[in-house]
Design a protein around this motif. Structure first.
Motif, PDB file in Angstrom:
ATOM      1  N   PHE A  41     -13.079 -24.798  62.187  1.00 56.78           N
ATOM      2  CA  PHE A  41     -13.704 -25.556  61.103  1.00 56.78           C
ATOM      3  C   PHE A  41     -13.934 -26.993  61.524  1.00 56.78           C
ATOM      4  CE2 PHE A  41      -9.210 -26.415  60.298  1.00 56.78           C
ATOM      5  CZ  PHE A  41      -9.164 -27.657  59.676  1.00 56.78           C
TER       6      PHE A  41
ATOM      7  N   GLY B 271     -14.624 -31.198  59.718  1.00 58.66           N
ATOM      8  CA  GLY B 271     -14.526 -32.057  58.531  1.00 58.66           C
ATOM      9  C   GLY B 271     -15.362 -33.292  58.775  1.00 58.66           C
TER      10      GLY B 271
ATOM     11  N   TYR C   9     -17.496 -34.875  51.109  1.00 55.68           N
ATOM     12  CA  TYR C   9     -16.827 -34.260  52.255  1.00 55.68           C
ATOM     13  C   TYR C   9     -17.497 -32.913  52.541  1.00 55.68           C
ATOM     14  CZ  TYR C   9     -13.009 -32.461  55.179  1.00 55.68           C
ATOM     15  OH  TYR C   9     -12.267 -31.959  56.219  1.00 55.68           O
TER      16      TYR C   9
ATOM     17  N   ARG D 180     -17.493 -29.358  54.770  1.00 52.61           N
ATOM     18  CA  ARG D 180     -16.567 -28.486  55.494  1.00 52.61           C
ATOM     19  C   ARG D 180     -17.342 -27.313  56.110  1.00 52.61           C
ATOM     20  NH1 ARG D 180     -11.144 -27.188  55.601  1.00 52.61           N
ATOM     21  NH2 ARG D 180     -10.937 -29.413  55.986  1.00 52.61           N
TER      22      ARG D 180
ATOM     23  N   TYR E 147      -7.693 -39.426  50.051  1.00 57.14           N
ATOM     24  CA  TYR E 147      -7.002 -38.205  50.479  1.00 57.14           C
ATOM     25  C   TYR E 147      -5.573 -38.192  49.941  1.00 57.14           C
ATOM     26  CZ  TYR E 147      -5.201 -34.546  53.565  1.00 57.14           C
ATOM     27  OH  TYR E 147      -4.626 -33.408  54.053  1.00 57.14           O
TER      28      TYR E 147
ATOM     29  N   LYS F 149      -9.994 -27.257  66.548  1.00 60.25           N
ATOM     30  CA  LYS F 149      -9.834 -27.394  65.094  1.00 60.25           C
ATOM     31  C   LYS F 149      -9.902 -25.996  64.508  1.00 60.25           C
ATOM     32  CE  LYS F 149     -11.197 -30.693  61.529  1.00 60.25           C
ATOM     33  NZ  LYS F 149      -9.845 -31.174  61.231  1.00 60.25           N
TER      34      LYS F 149
ATOM     35  N   TYR G  94      -3.019 -25.514  61.465  1.00 58.87           N
ATOM     36  CA  TYR G  94      -2.617 -26.086  60.180  1.00 58.87           C
ATOM     37  C   TYR G  94      -1.579 -25.181  59.523  1.00 58.87           C
ATOM     38  CZ  TYR G  94      -6.355 -29.142  61.417  1.00 58.87           C
ATOM     39  OH  TYR G  94      -7.116 -30.032  62.125  1.00 58.87           O
TER      40      TYR G  94
ATOM     41  N   THR H 148     -10.952 -38.247  59.356  1.00 58.19           N
ATOM     42  CA  THR H 148     -12.102 -38.275  58.447  1.00 58.19           C
ATOM     43  C   THR H 148     -11.663 -38.290  56.986  1.00 58.19           C
ATOM     44  OG1 THR H 148     -13.483 -37.147  60.030  1.00 58.19           O
ATOM     45  CG2 THR H 148     -14.164 -36.989  57.726  1.00 58.19           C
ATOM     46  N   ALA H 149     -10.782 -37.361  56.635  1.00 53.80           N
ATOM     47  CA  ALA H 149     -10.383 -37.245  55.230  1.00 53.80           C
ATOM     48  C   ALA H 149      -9.606 -38.480  54.794  1.00 53.80           C
ATOM     49  CB  ALA H 149      -9.550 -35.982  55.028  1.00 53.80           C
TER      50      ALA H 149
HETATM   51  C1  COI Z   1     -10.262 -34.038  58.131  1.00 56.37           C
HETATM   52  O1  COI Z   1      -9.886 -35.204  58.140  1.00 56.37           O
HETATM   53  O2  COI Z   1     -11.453 -33.724  58.048  1.00 56.37           O
HETATM   54  C2  COI Z   1      -9.312 -32.961  58.220  1.00 56.37           C
HETATM   55  O3  COI Z   1      -9.721 -31.909  58.580  1.00 56.37           O
HETATM   56  C3  COI Z   1      -7.911 -33.233  57.879  1.00 56.37           C
HETATM   57  C4  COI Z   1      -7.360 -32.258  56.889  1.00 56.37           C
HETATM   58  C5  COI Z   1      -8.029 -32.327  55.559  1.00 56.37           C
HETATM   59  C6  COI Z   1      -7.307 -30.869  57.447  1.00 56.37           C
END
Ligand code: COI
Ligand code: PLP
Length: 357
Positions: free
Chosen positions: A72, A74, A139, A141, A171, A199, A204, A305-306
């Motif tokens: 994935f 982000g 955001y 995904r 976040y 990733k 996770y 990022t988040a």
């Molecule tokens: C991001 O910062 O995009 C992440 O993937 C961190 C977390 C939300 C998994």
């Protein structure tokens, strides 16, 4: 890539949308549409489509549910004061997804197709991109998973790539304040030859028990050490780390088993432009402890990022509590330099923004 579009006939109404965008939180609300494209060895990537957001129907034998073959990304879309909407370095996310997918034996989605899919989502759900005040954003995904119905252990012969989008505020609950860290000495995130640099969901999943341990110790996040020697700082569950020294130089861990963040790489560039010497190297946990005690380390921060850029507070571990260095001056300067580019308040000297609308 040809994308067919079927618009929803029941979009979230304006009043509800305004309510969501006033306090979106993180990862709670999803836009009206989603993007999907399928892959098979015979057809390659095909059947790209935007459809109303909704649940998937998966056979219980779908490979990803059993063997976690997935990757994935982000990333965020930022609305500028003039109303325009921009992605930040989307080609870097596209390229990292290719590297992650190679590690997971998934097919490569070409960079241009990845960007086209993300842009199509931003365009179709533009009204979900919040105003930039309070650093709100949309955001995105993107994710790819083994969608073949098969229980044998081998790379899936049917793969699905999707993009969903979710308006995002802070976040961390409570907004920007130092994040306290728990140092896990029992669990590691990534071994030599493992998936640490990819990733992928499994990383996770394996971090959650350590995160539970952190929560039990009253900490916000967990920090992992290298698996081989248990000596070198790697990263947090979802963020990379930085150490600011008294002479203004900055160190960020590099071990080959961390997720190389796009925020991390942008900060290396920005900090160098601001005159800081930045070194990527192995960084021992003792160097952190001794550095804070001696005053050589004056700031610690984490980025992603988040979570954007956040000062790091106390470091707790079985050995006791290491206090946070007092200053956050450099951290906040670097943070502003980054978000000012993202939200169009500073010149985009490095050509990081890609205008979508
Ligand atoms: C991001 O910062 O995009 C992440 O993937 C961190 C977390 C939300 C998994
Ligand atoms: N490290 C991990 C484990 C992450 O999940 C993330 C978040 O994506 C990062 C680091 C930071 O990466 P980026 O700056 O590309 O978001």
């Amino acid at each position: 890539m040809e994308i067919s579009t079927t618009l929803t006939d029941s979009p979230v109404d304006d009043a509800r949308l305004a309510e969501i965008l006033s306090d979106p939180g993180f990862g709670l609300h999803f836009t009206d549409h989603m993007f999907t494209v399928e892959w098979t060895p015979e057809k390659g990537w095909h059947d790209a489509r935007i459809t109303p957001y909704g649940p998937l129907t998966l056979d219980p034998a779908t490979a990803v549910l059993h063997y976690a073959q997935e990757t994935f990304e982000g990333m965020k879309a930022y609305r500028h004061a003039d109303g325009s909407v921009h992605l930040f370095r989307p080609e870097a996310n596209a390229e990292r997804m290719i590297t992650s997918s190679q590690r997971l034996a998934l097919p490569e989605l070409p960079v241009d197709d990845f960007i086209q899919a993300v842009e199509a989502m931003v365009k179709v759900d533009e009204r979900w991109v919040p105003e930039g005040e309070g650093e709100k954003s949309l955001y995105l995904r993107p994710f790819m998973f083994a969608s073949e119905k098969f229980l044998g252990v081998r790379p899936s012969q049917h793969v699905t790539f999707m993009v969903i989008a979710s308006p995002a505020g802070s976040y961390f609950k409570g907004g920007l304040k130092p994040v306290s860290l728990w140092l896990t000495e029992e669990y590691t995130r990534a071994g030599r030859g493992g998936m640490g640099a990819a990733k992928t969901g499994g990383n996770y999943a394996s971090s959650l028990i350590a995160q539970q341990e952190a929560t039990r110790h009253g900490c916000d996040q967990v920090v992992f050490l290298d698996a081989q020697e248990g000596v070198y700082v790697e990263e947090l569950g979802g963020m990379n780390m930085y150490f600011v020294h008294a002479d203004g130089s900055i160190t960020t861990p590099a071990t080959g088993t961390i997720l190389e963040g796009i925020t991390r790489s942008s900060i290396i560039t920005l900090a160098r432009q601001m005159g800081h010497e930045v070194t990527e190297r192995r960084f021992a946990i003792d160097e952190w402890r001794k550095g804070v005690e001696s005053g050589d380390i004056v700031e610690v921060f984490a980025c992603g990022t988040a979570a954007v850029v956040s000062p790091v507070g106390e470091l707790r571990s079985a050995a006791g509590t290491l206090p946070a260095p007092e200053s956050t001056e450099t951290t906040m300067k670097i943070r502003s330099a980054l978000v000012d580019v993202q939200f169009g308040r500073a010149d985009d000297t490095f050509g990081w923004l890609r205008r979508v609308l």
